[in-house]
Design an enzyme around this catalytic site. Structure first.
Site, PDB file in Angstrom:
ATOM      1  N   LYS A   1     -12.838   9.518   2.335  1.00 20.98           N
ATOM      2  CA  LYS A   1     -12.174   8.419   3.259  1.00 20.98           C
ATOM      3  C   LYS A   1     -13.225   8.271   4.315  1.00 20.98           C
ATOM      4  CE  LYS A   1      -8.236   8.274   0.831  1.00 20.98           C
ATOM      5  NZ  LYS A   1      -7.963   7.267  -0.330  1.00 20.98           N
TER       6      LYS A   1
ATOM      7  N   LYS B   1       0.530   7.984 -10.905  1.00 22.08           N
ATOM      8  CA  LYS B   1       0.211   9.262 -10.173  1.00 22.08           C
ATOM      9  C   LYS B   1       0.912   9.361  -9.003  1.00 22.08           C
ATOM     10  CE  LYS B   1      -3.800   9.509  -7.920  1.00 22.08           C
ATOM     11  NZ  LYS B   1      -4.102   9.045  -6.770  1.00 22.08           N
TER      12      LYS B   1
ATOM     13  N   GLU C   1     -14.805   5.436   0.174  1.00 22.63           N
ATOM     14  CA  GLU C   1     -13.983   4.421   0.865  1.00 22.63           C
ATOM     15  C   GLU C   1     -14.217   4.560   2.282  1.00 22.63           C
ATOM     16  OE1 GLU C   1      -9.861   4.273  -1.662  1.00 22.63           O
ATOM     17  OE2 GLU C   1     -10.385   6.341  -1.114  1.00 22.63           O
TER      18      GLU C   1
ATOM     19  N   HIS D   1      -5.273   3.888 -12.861  1.00 21.67           N
ATOM     20  CA  HIS D   1      -5.781   2.705 -12.540  1.00 21.67           C
ATOM     21  C   HIS D   1      -7.126   2.573 -12.998  1.00 21.67           C
ATOM     22  CE1 HIS D   1      -6.388   3.420  -8.275  1.00 21.67           C
ATOM     23  NE2 HIS D   1      -7.069   2.144  -8.327  1.00 21.67           N
TER      24      HIS D   1
ATOM     25  N   ASP E   1      -6.040  14.109  -4.981  1.00 28.65           N
ATOM     26  CA  ASP E   1      -5.690  12.612  -5.202  1.00 28.65           C
ATOM     27  C   ASP E   1      -6.604  11.779  -5.785  1.00 28.65           C
ATOM     28  OD1 ASP E   1      -4.575  10.131  -3.900  1.00 28.65           O
ATOM     29  OD2 ASP E   1      -6.280   9.876  -2.628  1.00 28.65           O
TER      30      ASP E   1
ATOM     31  N   LYS F   1     -10.095  -0.664 -14.736  1.00 25.07           N
ATOM     32  CA  LYS F   1     -11.252  -1.504 -14.124  1.00 25.07           C
ATOM     33  C   LYS F   1     -12.208  -2.025 -15.078  1.00 25.07           C
ATOM     34  CE  LYS F   1     -10.872   1.074  -9.630  1.00 25.07           C
ATOM     35  NZ  LYS F   1     -10.591   0.026  -8.604  1.00 25.07           N
TER      36      LYS F   1
ATOM     37  N   HIS G   1      -9.155   9.949 -11.038  1.00 23.53           N
ATOM     38  CA  HIS G   1      -9.891   9.366 -11.320  1.00 23.53           C
ATOM     39  C   HIS G   1     -11.349   9.551 -11.520  1.00 23.53           C
ATOM     40  CE1 HIS G   1      -6.675   6.912  -9.572  1.00 23.53           C
ATOM     41  NE2 HIS G   1      -6.938   6.999  -8.466  1.00 23.53           N
TER      42      HIS G   1
END
Ligand code: BG6
Length: 480
Positions: A328, A145, A213, A175, A232, A179, A237
């Protein structure tokens, strides 16, 4: 399970992802005995370097990123012997012939080309591979990505790749699908009788998906400022997590069966009203830079946080809110899916019982595992008081040493590429459908010129995000 010998070429082989994830991951698989000795791993990039220089670079990367196994120096050296390097010019002629000579001349052999480069090079690399005769029917390409910036660019990219490769040769990485807990979500749903009968609007009050995060965007500001949290994180995700929670049981755990079901979920997502979206941007708390400083854009309107409420219009989920949030520089690093069940229809214990809801919490990181909150009687002689306790399945407790060595997402996904298993990769139509849902939301706030709400670094996000859920009589789960 070992795989057949393969050739793996990593374009961008000196880059950050190759050093942090791809090569340390391959090393760990090598130690696990999964990589046959005749396999070759070839780094390819612009830099002028020889095999010895590349091995030195990767030796250092393994020491830093491969965990406890890197202490085994003999294993590291054995692994490095599989590596070679070739300088390649993605847009020109340099290096392609040399690369060809390094590959085993065998039609049946798996060749994987990992495009660990910017998306502007996906098309040119695919074209070069074909025009230089490097791509065979058993070849596959792996792309990272961001897969496009919106529907139009994603579609163009799909079309470009399709000129050179069949869909069953294209592995689009998300990704999050690699997981451990994400796959466990499917095991729990479809491997137990307990949950699936309750897994619908009749018994579930709402679902929360959180990816919080603590890091900021420093260092990757120029990419991020052009993307924001929606592009993003949500478009890929969080959408993938939502699909796995919401999809119908596929007939088999096979690539297209699973991906068909995920696609149906994305297509059933309703458009989101602007008043059900809260965007935020972190400000400095005195100890770190603000988003605008990190992004080096003092007037940036890009969101570093987003929360939204959405609905899936189908029989299973009608009127069940899905609350999504990610950001974030929040107060904790916590990625969790919480399935919040409805209250019991009638309270036989008086006022106390109505307040209790079973919550199945699926923790992606840290502390991977699942917890089911159940209501029991408070121990002791104090009468019939109810209390919530967790039925806890923390992988570290349940699996001991094995859990300490949880396979990294990249490690698993790369081996799936070699095996030819696309189940945990996004199909082209899925990616396009996800953009088709996010595009109008992004266009909406861009057209209105909305500013993201400021929130303090180290907080739980903007106050309006709390209001988004509180006004429905619900609360966000805490981010520690
Ligand atoms: C990446 C995003 O895809 O995922 C990053 O581009 C984000 O912004 C990262 O930090 C999160 O991944 P993980 O595995 O650390 O949760």
């Amino acid at each position: 399970i070992p795989v057949s010998p393969f050739d793996l070429v990593i374009f961008g082989g000196t880059g950050d992802l190759a050093q942090r994830k791809i090569l340390p991951g391959l090393f760990r698989r090598f130690v696990a005995g999964q990589i046959p000795t005749e396999s070759r791993i070839i780094g390819a990039a612009r830099a002028d370097m020889d095999d010895a220089g590349y091995r030195d670079l990767i030796r250092a990367a393994i020491e830093e990123h491969a965990g406890k196994h890197s202490a085994d120096k003999d294993a590291v050296e054995d692994f490095l012997r599989h590596l070679s390097y070739v300088p390649v010019d993605a847009m020109g002629e340099g290096g392609w012939k040399e690369l060809q000579e390094l590959l085993v001349d065998d039609e049946e052999r798996v060749r994987a080309f990992y495009f660990s480069v910017g998306p502007n090079l996906f098309g040119p690399l695919a074209e070069q591979l074909r025009s230089h005769g490097l791509a065979q029917r058993e070849s596959r390409i792996v792309v990272e990505k961001p897969f496009g910036h919106d529907l139009e660019t994603a579609r163009a990219l799909n079309e470009e790749l399709a000129q050179h490769f069949y869909e069953d040769q294209i592995y689009r990485i998300d990704h999050y699908l690699g997981k451990e807990t994400v796959q466990n979500l499917m095991a729990v749903r479809f491997g137990n009788m307990l949950f699936e009968p309750l897994w619908n609007a009749q018994y579930i009050d709402h679902i929360q998906i959180t990816v919080a995060e603590t890091v900021g965007v420093g260092g990757r500001g120029s990419y991020y400022d052009n993307s924001g949290a929606m592009r993003d994180m949500v478009q890929n995700h969080l959408m993938q997590l939502l699909c796995l929670i919401a999809m119908e049981p596929p007939a088999r755990f096979e690539a297209d069966a699973v991906r068909d079901e995920k696609l149906k979920v994305i297509r059933a997502l309703d458009p989101v009203d602007p008043d059900q979206i809260v965007r935020g941007q972190y400000t400095s708390d005195g100890t770190c830079a603000s988003y605008r400083e990190d992004a080096e854009n003092p007037a940036s309107k890009t969101e570093s946080y987003i929360a939204l409420k959405c609905f899936i219009s189908n029989w299973r989920w009608a009127n069940t809110p899905f609350y999504l949030r990610t950001g974030k520089r929040l107060s904790g690093r916590a990625s969790e899916i919480a399935i919040v069940f409805k209250e019991t229809p009638h309270s036989i214990f008086g006022i106390d019982s109505g307040r209790h809801r079973n919550v199945l919490s699926i923790r992606l990181q840290p502390n991977e595992g699942m917890t089911l909150g159940v209501t029991i009687k408070e121990p002791g002689p104090g009468g019939m008081r109810l209390v919530d306790v967790p039925l806890d399945m923390t992988f570290a407790d349940a699996l001991g040493e094995q859990a300490e060595d949880v396979t990294d997402a990249y490690e698993r996904l790369i081996m799936d590429v070699i095996r030819g298993n696309q189940t945990l990769f996004m199909r082209g139509d899925e990616v396009e459908a996800a953009w088709a849902w996010t595009d109008p939301l992004i266009e909406g706030w861009e057209r209105r010129g909305d500013n993201p709400k400021p929130y303090d670094a180290g907080s739980a996000g903007p106050d309006d995000a709390a209001f988004l859920i509180n006004r429905d009589g619900r609360r966000w789960r805490s981010i520690k």
